[in-house]
Design a protein around this motif. Structure first.
Motif, PDB file in Angstrom:
ATOM      1  N   SER A  99      52.796  25.635  22.156  1.00  0.00           N
ATOM      2  CA  SER A  99      52.680  25.853  23.611  1.00  0.00           C
ATOM      3  C   SER A  99      51.216  25.879  24.052  1.00  0.00           C
ATOM      4  O   SER A  99      50.331  26.252  23.279  1.00  0.00           O
ATOM      5  N   LEU A 100      51.034  25.469  25.268  1.00  0.00           N
ATOM      6  CA  LEU A 100      49.691  25.473  25.848  1.00  0.00           C
ATOM      7  C   LEU A 100      49.617  26.629  26.860  1.00  0.00           C
ATOM      8  O   LEU A 100      50.535  26.814  27.650  1.00  0.00           O
ATOM      9  N   SER A 101      48.555  27.398  26.833  1.00  0.00           N
ATOM     10  CA  SER A 101      48.402  28.463  27.852  1.00  0.00           C
ATOM     11  C   SER A 101      46.931  28.655  28.154  1.00  0.00           C
ATOM     12  O   SER A 101      46.065  28.136  27.443  1.00  0.00           O
ATOM     13  N   LEU A 102      46.706  29.403  29.225  1.00  0.00           N
ATOM     14  CA  LEU A 102      45.331  29.672  29.624  1.00  0.00           C
ATOM     15  C   LEU A 102      44.970  31.094  29.209  1.00  0.00           C
ATOM     16  O   LEU A 102      45.697  32.050  29.519  1.00  0.00           O
ATOM     17  N   ASP A 103      43.875  31.182  28.513  1.00  0.00           N
ATOM     18  CA  ASP A 103      43.395  32.502  28.093  1.00  0.00           C
ATOM     19  C   ASP A 103      42.456  32.983  29.210  1.00  0.00           C
ATOM     20  O   ASP A 103      41.343  32.510  29.357  1.00  0.00           O
ATOM     21  N   VAL A 104      42.973  33.902  30.006  1.00  0.00           N
ATOM     22  CA  VAL A 104      42.256  34.293  31.224  1.00  0.00           C
ATOM     23  C   VAL A 104      41.207  35.346  30.907  1.00  0.00           C
ATOM     24  O   VAL A 104      41.485  36.350  30.255  1.00  0.00           O
ATOM     25  N   ARG A 105      39.988  35.127  31.367  1.00  0.00           N
ATOM     26  CA  ARG A 105      38.904  36.087  31.109  1.00  0.00           C
ATOM     27  C   ARG A 105      38.522  36.850  32.384  1.00  0.00           C
ATOM     28  O   ARG A 105      37.951  37.929  32.313  1.00  0.00           O
ATOM     29  N   GLU A 106      38.786  36.259  33.536  1.00  0.00           N
ATOM     30  CA  GLU A 106      38.421  36.931  34.784  1.00  0.00           C
ATOM     31  C   GLU A 106      39.359  36.458  35.888  1.00  0.00           C
ATOM     32  O   GLU A 106      39.718  35.274  35.929  1.00  0.00           O
ATOM     33  N   ILE A 107      39.790  37.385  36.741  1.00  0.00           N
ATOM     34  CA  ILE A 107      40.630  37.012  37.882  1.00  0.00           C
ATOM     35  C   ILE A 107      39.928  37.464  39.161  1.00  0.00           C
ATOM     36  O   ILE A 107      39.452  38.607  39.247  1.00  0.00           O
ATOM     37  N   ARG A 108      39.864  36.575  40.129  1.00  0.00           N
ATOM     38  CA  ARG A 108      39.284  36.974  41.417  1.00  0.00           C
ATOM     39  C   ARG A 108      40.332  36.755  42.498  1.00  0.00           C
ATOM     40  O   ARG A 108      41.126  35.834  42.419  1.00  0.00           O
ATOM     41  N   PRO A 109      40.307  37.586  43.512  1.00  0.00           N
ATOM     42  CA  PRO A 109      41.227  37.345  44.620  1.00  0.00           C
ATOM     43  C   PRO A 109      40.928  35.951  45.169  1.00  0.00           C
ATOM     44  O   PRO A 109      39.782  35.610  45.423  1.00  0.00           O
ATOM     45  N   ALA A 110      41.959  35.208  45.345  1.00  0.00           N
ATOM     46  CA  ALA A 110      41.772  33.788  45.527  1.00  0.00           C
ATOM     47  C   ALA A 110      41.556  33.372  46.950  1.00  0.00           C
ATOM     48  O   ALA A 110      41.892  34.082  47.876  1.00  0.00           O
TER      49      ALA A 110
END
Lengths: 409, 70
Positions: free
Chosen positions: A95-106
């Motif tokens: 499976s492919l996934s995104l390893d999220v390091r930072e989230i900002r209000p979009a």
């Protein structure tokens, strides 16, 4: 991917998996904008499904819960976010996934642009025009406060207002001040307070937050509800730079909840001082007026015409006395002149009288009836002889006529 | 204070000034002069009544205030 394979010489799956994994690993971290489709929070880790904003494309993602919590806005399904993530390939299930390091209000930029469009539409309708702004009461009889339960904003408004005006009468309505339900709750609270006759100013107060946090206060329905209010509304949302649309439609925009407190109630101490000073000044002015008039009145009353009314009579009296004296003098002169005249006449009378002749020894012989005797021939028997100091009564005893000088006799 | 005079302070004051001027100008009979003087006295009394009343009201206001402040 120069993997040389054919039907006769296939590569084992692990090789392919490894090659794909290596290829994806070289992609590195990228910034991605997407919407949260699903969110599954586990102890330590969080699994997300990100969905493209337009196309029907989704991708799994995962991050440590700390990344989720570090986001300025709450990350909930449906929220737009910008994530910094590294695509990773998970070999065991391919499976492919995104390893999220930072989230900002979009989409802050998009959000702001949307707000700007709404603002212009409402402005074109005239909702923000100054002529609709209602003045705040100088001293409010009832202050409606819409704020979050036990929020810092509530405390700021109540404490600062009561510092200035201890008797400030508050009607507090708590409402959800954040999230998608917030606008409706705030509308309900504002409308309830607007219908309350005792309330003559309404404050909507909330502390600072992200653009997304303050989104409910740019809600069109809320803006229209506030516009429809008959009671003046004060907006006190966030900090100085925040300008939700509520600020524009409100009758007064306070920069912070503390500022709102200062705007809605006067400073009791300052007001009392001002009133005392004005009273002092009016009293002095009145006193000066009375004193000035008193001086004028005193001046008039001290003028001789009023102060010594006797002068009125005096002047007349003097005229009368003068006239009397003159008349007396005139009479006096007249009398003495008459007296002199009388004396003069008396002297003349006396001069003419025979008395002086009698005093020299002459006598006048008279008959009893007073007839003066001038001839011996006429002499009666009884003869009255007048002397200087009386008269004698004598008797004729002889007659001796004088010898006739005339030879004829 | 006696009852409020029936004419205003300004009316009384202006008439008083006019009355005194007529008295000072002269040319009136004694009887007229006396009548003028009596009118002047009455007007002066009215003026004084007004001024006394104003001062009393001021004093009362000040006293009421100092009383309430105690």
């Amino acid at each position: 991917m120069a993997l040389d394979t054919s039907a006769d010489s296939p590569a084992p799956l692990r090789t392919i998996s490894q090659a794909v994994g290596e290829y994806i690993g070289r992609l590195g971290a990228v910034w991605v904008e997407a919407e949260i489709a699903q969110l599954n929070r586990r102890p330590g880790m969080c699994f997300l499904t990100l969905r493209d904003l337009e196309a029907k494309i989704s991708m799994g993602a995962k991050c440590h819960v700390s990344v989720l919590d570090a986001c300025a806005a709450p990350v909930t399904p449906g929220a737009r976010v910008v994530v910094h993530a590294k695509p990773t390939f998970y070999g065991p299930n391919g499976s492919l996934s995104l390893d999220v390091r930072e989230i900002r209000p979009a989409g802050e930029g998009e959000l702001l642009a949307q707000l700007e469009r709404r603002k212009q539409l409402l402005a074109a309708e005239g909702l923000f025009e100054p002529r609709w702004k209602k003045p705040l009461p100088v001293l409010p009889q009832g202050i409606g406060l819409v704020t979050g339960r036990e929020s810092a904003a509530e405390r700021d408004v109540l404490e600062n207002a009561r510092l200035r005006w201890p008797a400030a009468p508050f009607h507090v309505r708590h409402a959800l001040m954040q999230g998608s339900e917030s606008a409706r709750a705030v509308i309900a609270a504002v409308q309830a307070l607007d219908a309350e006759p005792a309330v003559d100013v309404i404050v909507v107060a909330r502390g600072g937050g992200s653009v997304e946090d303050l989104l409910p206060f740019s809600d069109e329905a809320l803006v229209r509800a506030v516009f429809a209010c008959t009671t003046p509304v004060v907006s006190a949302i966030g900090h100085e730079p925040d300008t939700p649309l509520l600020d524009l439609v409100a009758d007064l925009r306070a920069s912070t909840p503390t500022d709102a407190a200062k705007r809605i109630v006067p400073d009791a101490a300052a007001e009392l001082e001002a009133i005392a000073s004005v009273r002092q000044r009016t009293r002095h002015a009145l006193l000066r007026l009375v004193e000035r008039e008193q001086h004028g009145l005193d001046a008039i009353r001290s003028r001789p015409a009023l102060a010594r009314p006797a002068t009125l009579v005096d002047a007349q009296l003097e005229l009368v006395l003068t006239a009397r004296d003159r008349s007396r003098r005139a009479l006096d002169q007249r009398l003495s002149r008459a007296h002199d005249e009388v004396g003069h006449h008396l002297a003349r009378v006396r001069g003419l009288s025979p008395l002086a002749t009698l005093q020299r020894g002459y006598a006048v012989a008279q008959a009893a009836d007073g007839t003066v005797l001038t001839s011996v021939h006429d002499a009666p028997d009884e003869i009255h002889v007048r002397l200087a100091d009386g008269h004698l009564v004598t008797r004729r005893t002889a007659v001796h006529p004088d010898p006739q000088e005339n030879p004829d006799e | 204070m006696s009852e409020t005079p029936e004419i205003s302070y300004e009316q009384a004051r202006d008439e008083l000034i006019a009355t005194v001027q007529r008295l000072e100008t002269g040319g009136t009979t004694l009887e007229e002069s006396l009548a003028l003087w009596e009118r002047g006295e009455a007007l002066a009394k009215i003026c004084q009544t007004w001024l006394d009343g104003a001062r009393q009201r001021l004093d009362a206001a000040v006293q009421a205030e100092t009383g309430s402040e105690d």
